[in-house]
Design a protein around this motif. Structure first.
Motif, mmCIF file in Angstrom:
data_model
loop_
_atom_site.group_PDB
_atom_site.id
_atom_site.type_symbol
_atom_site.label_atom_id
_atom_site.label_comp_id
_atom_site.label_asym_id
_atom_site.label_seq_id
_atom_site.Cartn_x
_atom_site.Cartn_y
_atom_site.Cartn_z
ATOM 1 N N UNK A 67 2.629 -2.538 3.249
ATOM 2 C CA UNK A 67 3.761 -1.793 2.698
ATOM 3 C C UNK A 67 3.485 -1.302 1.284
ATOM 4 N N UNK A 68 2.590 -1.990 0.579
ATOM 5 C CA UNK A 68 2.285 -1.617 -0.801
ATOM 6 C C UNK A 68 1.216 -0.532 -0.900
ATOM 7 N N UNK A 69 0.599 -0.149 0.225
ATOM 8 C CA UNK A 69 -0.418 0.899 0.194
ATOM 9 C C UNK A 69 0.197 2.212 -0.278
ATOM 10 N N UNK A 70 -0.524 2.966 -1.125
ATOM 11 C CA UNK A 70 0.043 4.198 -1.693
ATOM 12 C C UNK A 70 0.554 5.183 -0.650
ATOM 13 N N UNK A 75 4.893 7.853 1.704
ATOM 14 C CA UNK A 75 5.536 8.426 2.889
ATOM 15 C C UNK A 75 6.989 7.980 2.998
ATOM 16 N N UNK A 76 7.238 6.724 2.643
ATOM 17 C CA UNK A 76 8.613 6.219 2.646
ATOM 18 C C UNK A 76 9.446 6.998 1.629
ATOM 19 N N UNK A 77 8.852 7.282 0.469
ATOM 20 C CA UNK A 77 9.555 8.050 -0.550
ATOM 21 C C UNK A 77 9.893 9.453 -0.077
ATOM 22 N N UNK A 135 6.146 -6.703 -3.392
ATOM 23 C CA UNK A 135 5.611 -7.335 -4.603
ATOM 24 C C UNK A 135 6.402 -8.600 -4.949
ATOM 25 N N UNK A 136 7.568 -8.423 -5.572
ATOM 26 C CA UNK A 136 8.390 -9.571 -5.977
ATOM 27 C C UNK A 136 8.848 -10.365 -4.756
ATOM 28 N N UNK A 137 9.376 -9.651 -3.765
ATOM 29 C CA UNK A 137 9.869 -10.325 -2.568
ATOM 30 C C UNK A 137 8.781 -11.089 -1.839
#
Length: 215
Positions: A67-70, A75-77, A135-137
């Motif tokens: 999920x953290x891959x650019x 794409x989510x953005x 990240x945090x989660x």
């Protein structure tokens, strides 16, 4: 036992740090509270919470790094920007015909399912929600899973409680203010919230472009 209390308390406090930040979920909450009254708070929390359960499961099976891959986050953005633009347009186009009902808390002017799904859509279209969890989660999930199911339940309970409490406060503030609202002011608020979502859609779309391009 003390460790579980610590997990719950810190999850609650950090959950507030995210919940209190203005965003699409805040705008959706205010719009639905104006139409449905307080029931919008638990319904939107449920829609939001179901996705949080889903992403916790994904993190538990090791998809946090993905999920953290650019290109994934970007794409989510992009997709989130388009969906938020559609939601904002819907609010703007309906603002002219919007009217306050005599009984604001009846909720007869909007099906419960619409509020539930709006909470889910507002969550799923926010790329920073995914990045927070990646990240945090992800760090919290890794720590909480050491204590098994009680640890995970303590973490999720504290986190979702922060969302529910903040959304409830927003709903109560909106409901309390309704007694001074005229239809004209109400239409203006709906229109303004639509503009707010539209601006967020541009922000998310641009963020998606910059994440993918590496600017």
């Amino acid at each position: 036992m003390l460790e579980l209390v610590f997990i719950f308390t810190t999850a609650l406090l950090i959950g507030f740090s995210g919940a209190l930040m203005p965003g699409p979920l805040t705008a959706i909450m205010m719009e639905h509270a104006l139409r449905r009254g307080y029931p919008a708070a638990p319904l939107i929390t449920m829609g939001h919470g179901i996705l949080e359960v889903a992403i916790i499961i994904l993190l538990l099976v090791g998809l946090g790094d993905y999920l953290a891959l650019p290109y994934v986050a970007g794409s989510i953005g992009l997709a989130g920007g388009l969906v938020l633009a559609w939601m904002g347009y819907g609010m703007i186009s309906s603002a002219a015909d919007a009217a306050l009902l005599p009984d604001h808390s009846s909720g007869e002017n909007r099906p419960a399912g619409s509020t539930f799904w709006s909470g889910m859509i507002a969550t799923a279209t926010n790329p920073y929600w995914f990045l927070w969890w990646a990240t945090i989660g992800a760090g919290y999930v890794a720590h909480s899973r050491k204590y098994g199911l009680p640890g995970m339940l303590s973490f999720f309970g504290g986190h979702i409680l922060a969302d529910f409490l903040w959304l409830s406060v927003l709903a109560l503030v909106v409901i309390t203010g309704k007694r001074w609202l005229t239809d004209r002011i109400y239409c203006g608020i709906i229109f303004g919230l639509g503009i707010f979502l539209g601006l967020f859609s541009l922000y998310f779309f641009w963020s998606g472009v910059t994440i993918i391009s590496g600017w």
